[in-house]
Design a protein around this motif. Structure first.
Motif, mmCIF file in Angstrom:
data_model
loop_
_atom_site.group_PDB
_atom_site.id
_atom_site.type_symbol
_atom_site.label_atom_id
_atom_site.label_comp_id
_atom_site.label_asym_id
_atom_site.label_seq_id
_atom_site.Cartn_x
_atom_site.Cartn_y
_atom_site.Cartn_z
ATOM 1 N N ARG A 144 0.665 -0.992 -0.108
ATOM 2 C CA ARG A 144 -0.357 0.302 -0.198
ATOM 3 C C ARG A 144 0.811 1.230 -0.300
ATOM 4 O O ARG A 144 2.153 1.356 0.373
ATOM 5 C CB ARG A 144 -0.872 0.342 1.224
ATOM 6 C CG ARG A 144 -2.236 -1.218 1.181
ATOM 7 C CD ARG A 144 -3.011 -0.987 0.129
ATOM 8 N NE ARG A 144 -4.338 -1.590 0.344
ATOM 9 C CZ ARG A 144 -4.958 -2.053 -0.658
ATOM 10 N NH1 ARG A 144 -5.437 -0.815 -1.953
ATOM 11 N NH2 ARG A 144 -6.179 -2.544 -0.639
ATOM 12 N N ALA A 145 0.278 2.112 -0.395
ATOM 13 C CA ALA A 145 1.482 3.616 -0.682
ATOM 14 C C ALA A 145 1.383 3.590 1.265
ATOM 15 O O ALA A 145 1.126 2.853 2.278
ATOM 16 C CB ALA A 145 0.166 4.718 -0.999
ATOM 17 N N LEU A 146 2.731 4.648 1.001
ATOM 18 C CA LEU A 146 2.477 4.757 2.468
ATOM 19 C C LEU A 146 1.685 6.115 3.568
ATOM 20 O O LEU A 146 1.492 5.741 4.636
ATOM 21 C CB LEU A 146 4.176 6.077 2.794
ATOM 22 C CG LEU A 146 5.224 4.773 2.623
ATOM 23 C CD1 LEU A 146 6.593 6.257 1.455
ATOM 24 C CD2 LEU A 146 5.827 4.286 3.643
ATOM 25 N N SER A 147 1.052 6.451 2.479
ATOM 26 C CA SER A 147 -0.152 7.568 3.155
ATOM 27 C C SER A 147 -0.846 6.716 3.396
ATOM 28 O O SER A 147 -1.987 7.796 3.835
ATOM 29 C CB SER A 147 -0.001 9.121 3.135
ATOM 30 O OG SER A 147 0.503 9.120 1.115
#
Lengths: 591, 591
Positions: free
Chosen positions: A327-330
């Motif tokens: 998943r994206a870090l944010s």
């Protein structure tokens, strides 16, 4: 299996918007018809040939490789190569840039460079067969006599035969002065050529009925070293008076090499056993004759770096779009899917932008250099021809040396994006890495390019080409000094260019005091110069987007990549500067 | 064909002179006998096995590759692999570092790391068979129950069986949370394992009579994602009560991969079709269990980078000594020979010193890290164990990530020194490049190592390991502050280390404001950290030469390489710093 789509939009952007090629070309002698429409039509046809005929044979050609039959001393090329060559010849591609009176189309070199990129992206191994012909054509055109051109050049231009360049011997690689192949005069004005040449690309194959070898050898009275080398034509088949094929000449392949890559290209050991040969040009001036074709050959090898990097980038970008992992870090970017794609990862974008910066920067630099060769050959103004000639001489080692080295990085990053899947042969990415590994070696290693740049082009020739290039950059910077949108590029470019000049002067002084300093600095100086040259190309690309009629997304991608280049790639100069300043004292004797 | 000589002098220098391993090891619990004499004897035997048995099978194993028979689902390893494994097992190498009550020799991990280097230099592909066993042994030792250890661990320690680690699935690579393999409980306390695993090294082979697979799978009640993964033992053959082999279990290889390199290593697709399995450790805690062996596995892959680079360096150095080509820039060095050797060229020395700096710096760093694992496991003082544990956690991503990336450069430069001859398969240099290309991919890509370092070890764990490491460097710098001979190293090391700390703090703040900054900086931060760590190792190496009893030439080479590292490699930090400072704004969205 990898995909390939001819990057026509990027090629057009570089040619017309960044480099203004149309205005330049149509102003040259014989350039009236070289309009954008004509060029575009040629690029499209080349793109089709590459996508439809060459690209599909790339992986299969690598897997199959070339086969050598010892008994008959013949080479069988991979499936599809012969048919591709037939279509290439029929399309008139073999004579694209050759003069019309030899059967060519007299189109600009810069167009030849652009189409060469397309063909090399399609299948690098295959592209080596026509590439070597090109070198042979240039040699025959420049140094052959009328009879030789009629007899040997025309059939190559027509695509009926191919050519080779036979330089290397087991004991003579970078140092051709050590070569031993002998040429003995005979009564009938021919010569008997005897010796063994290695690493001869396209030395033997089944694509055409005849092969013309250009061979470096020594006459009996030759001085030792590089001043005693002459150039000869050796035809695989002897010719009848009407030019038709007669008996086999005493030249044959002894073996083909098993190589890391370009496995569809036949790299031959060639044995000359008193083969009949014709002298081209003056006795003992063969090396000089060879060097006149070196620029074209080196530029073409630079283009190989671009071509492999382009195709590797296309595939790694597709993979990063489609592969779902983590998943994206944010937070999830695609919450309805099991995972986000790789593009959400800044580190993956770093690898993709690195490739883009290399690919598109290299393309602009290579086409810029090729355009200078057109100006050199056909400008109406002699001063313009002279200046272009100096620029070409200066840029060739950069275009060859740096672009081929950056292609190692670019193809490596492309593979890396695939993770473990990049290491699996059937996914095709590892072939780009293997194929790319040859290009920093042949046509002069990176070390040879570096020595040519610093030793010959900067120090011996007093950096005339560098001065022109720096003047051009300075003028560009001044022209755009007040352009707010380019502020983050123009300032750093001007500063870096100034430092480049200062460093060059200091280095020249150090080399004068100790010639060993040349070797200690050359490769880092080559890289340093390359990064500035690419910075200039990226600044010009950024400046060019305002005028073009491309989509907003296309333009934004160019601006983004230019910004990336300046903030994350150009700073590599700092490291190379430190290495240059360390001097030869940092490279003590090794026993 | 390439040569290999076990670099025992360099290993001893790193172990005893640079790292003081003897004093450390003999002070540990159970370390009484781990004297230099014992260690040296083991190293010598390992060197012999590698030189005489493994090294000769390296090229032939690559050429032959593994063969998969679809009908019987069996793998035949290359000629010589089975015999080499027999000698390895008989020598007790499989249990070198395992506890004595499992049949092992309980020797230090740092010695295991040193012998692993030797074996991997001999034949990387072959070395993967015992390597994966090691991971399986650690998992069984740490998480298995007594019955499982007795039944499955002991035969591996004895070298009668091997082990595997079955993690990856087609849709689950870096993100193991996506894995789908299922485990269904049965009445008799076993589980039925069903699913497909890919990229399983040594998943099937003919070296031993049985193979123990450690398999990640999901129980029926498992939570989604990485918190729902359990670890299972699946034996290729079911076992009778006395431990002898019974019927085949429902696990088999479906194919082997055709890869860029490590072609003697069988990389298998493994199909589990309701295979009988035993749960190891707690349900749903499989990923944590796997991670406990990750450190050892990642360190070993770092060692692969060293091992390949070492052998490539040995051969490129020999070639540079023997190849005669061109003359020195300041005049003929060997006027009685047709040309000088390559060593007279400063640019060739640059390539050799780059390799040396990478090889010997990496060796010191890897052995330093391994020594910390011994301290972590067996120091008498709990605080020392705790500190070592933090250091290991911090250093592993550097040792794996940076050493494997530098091995790409190192093997590339080694090939480059050969010129075109480096591209020819029979000269053996290109195999090192192909083999090396896997190591930045498996056991966590470089991007994964970078995220582990910056995200977990620095930010989540608040950089405890980094602080210890920086304190140690500071103490070292202070200790040698007045040493004139080290002046050119200690000052830059202290400055660079200080900058490292400052940059880390700034970066931590930026990541707190925007988590995407982590991904934008991670890989450059990994390199930056690696270059500082290697600088520390080189400064320690330079400091160590005064006490050693080696020849003057040996010592001078260490000092020269240390100087080279500081003046020409360490400045790479400048570039990485600029890239880190560019931030995520330099990596805009790509569509």
């Amino acid at each position: 299996m990898t995909q390939y789509k001819a990057p026509l939009d990027d090629l057009r952007f570089a040619l017309y918007d960044v480099l203004g090629a149309e205005a330049t070309l149509t102003a040259l002698q014989g350039g009236d018809g070289h309009t954008r429409d004509l060029l575009d039509a040629v690029l499209e046809e080349a793109g089709k040939l590459s996508e439809q005929v060459l690209a599909p044979t790339n992986a299969s050609g690598d897997e199959e490789g070339c086969h050598f039959d010892k008994a008959t001393q013949t080479v069988t090329t991979p499936k599809g190569f012969k048919e591709a060559f037939r279509q290439f010849a029929e399309g008139g591609w073999a004579g694209l840039t050759m003069a019309e009176h030899f059967g060519g189309q007299a189109l600009p070199s810069v167009l030849g460079t652009a189409t060469t990129e397309l063909f090399q992206s399609g299948n690098l191994s295959w592209s080596l067969y026509p590439l070597l012909s090109e070198g042979a054509c240039h040699a025959l055109e420049l140094h052959g006599n009328d009879w030789q051109r009629e007899r040997f050049l025309k059939p190559i231009v027509e695509g009926r035969w191919t050519g080779t360049m036979c330089l290397t011997e087991p004991q003579a690689g970078s140092d051709l002065g050590l070569l031993k192949t002998r040429a003995e005069p005979t009564a009938n004005n021919t010569y008997k050529i005897t010796g063994t040449k290695i690493f001869i690309s396209a030395g033997e194959h089944d694509l055409t009925e005849n092969i013309i070898h250009l061979v470096l050898a020594r006459l009996p009275d030759a001085p030792a070293g590089s001043r005693g080398i002459s150039l000869f034509i050796v035809s695989k088949f002897k010719l009848n008076d009407d030019g038709s094929l007669a008996a086999r000449n005493a030249v044959a392949a002894g073996a083909i090499e098993h190589k890391m890559g370009i496995r569809g290209s036949a790299t031959c050991v060639m044995n000359f056993d008193a083969a009949e040969g014709y002298l081209i040009g003056q006795p003992h001036k063969g090396l000089a004759a060879m060097f006149t074709m070196m620029n074209a050959a080196r530029l073409a090898v630079g283009v190989q770096g671009l071509a492999l990097s382009e195709r590797a980038l296309q595939n790694s970008l597709n993979y990063a779009r489609e592969r779902l992992q983590s998943r994206a870090l944010s937070g999830a970017a695609f919450p309805d899917k099991p995972a986000d794609n790789l593009l959400v990862q800044p580190d993956v974008r770093r690898m993709l932008l690195t490739q883009r910066a290399i690919v598109e920067g290299s393309r602009a630099l290579l086409l810029y250099t090729a355009l200078q060769t057109d100006i050199e050959a056909r400008a109406t103004d002699e001063a313009a021809r002279k200046q272009a000639s100096e620029l070409v001489a200066f840029l060739i080692p950069i275009a060859k040396g740096v672009v081929t080295e950056l292609a190692q990085e670019s193809t490596k990053e492309a593979l890396q994006i695939y993770g473990g899947h990049g290491y699996i042969a059937e996914n095709g990415m590892e072939q780009f890495v293997r194929d790319a590994r040859i290009i920093t070696l042949y046509e002069g290693t990176t070390g040879i390019q570096a020595a040519d740049l610093l030793g010959r082009k900067i120090l011996q020739l007093q950096g005339v080409g560098l001065k022109y290039f720096m003047q051009e950059i300075a003028a560009f910077c001044q022209q755009h000094a007040k352009d707010e949108s380019l502020r983050s590029l123009i300032g750093p470019l001007a500063t870096a260019t100034k430092q480049w000049g200062d460093m060059t002067l200091q280095l020249a002084q150090r080399v004068q005091a100790n010639p060993e300093e040349l070797g200690a600095a050359a490769t880092d100086y080559l890289y340093y110069s390359g990064y500035i040259a690419l910075a200039y190309m990226w600044a010009r690309s950024a400046a060019a987007v305002s005028a073009g009629n491309q989509t907003a997304a296309f333009k934004q991608a160019k601006l983004d990549t230019a910004g990336f280049y300046f903030s994350r790639i150009l700073p590599r100069c700092l490291t190379h500067q430190a290495a240059i300043e360390a001097g030869v004292g940092s490279l003590p004797t090794i026993i």
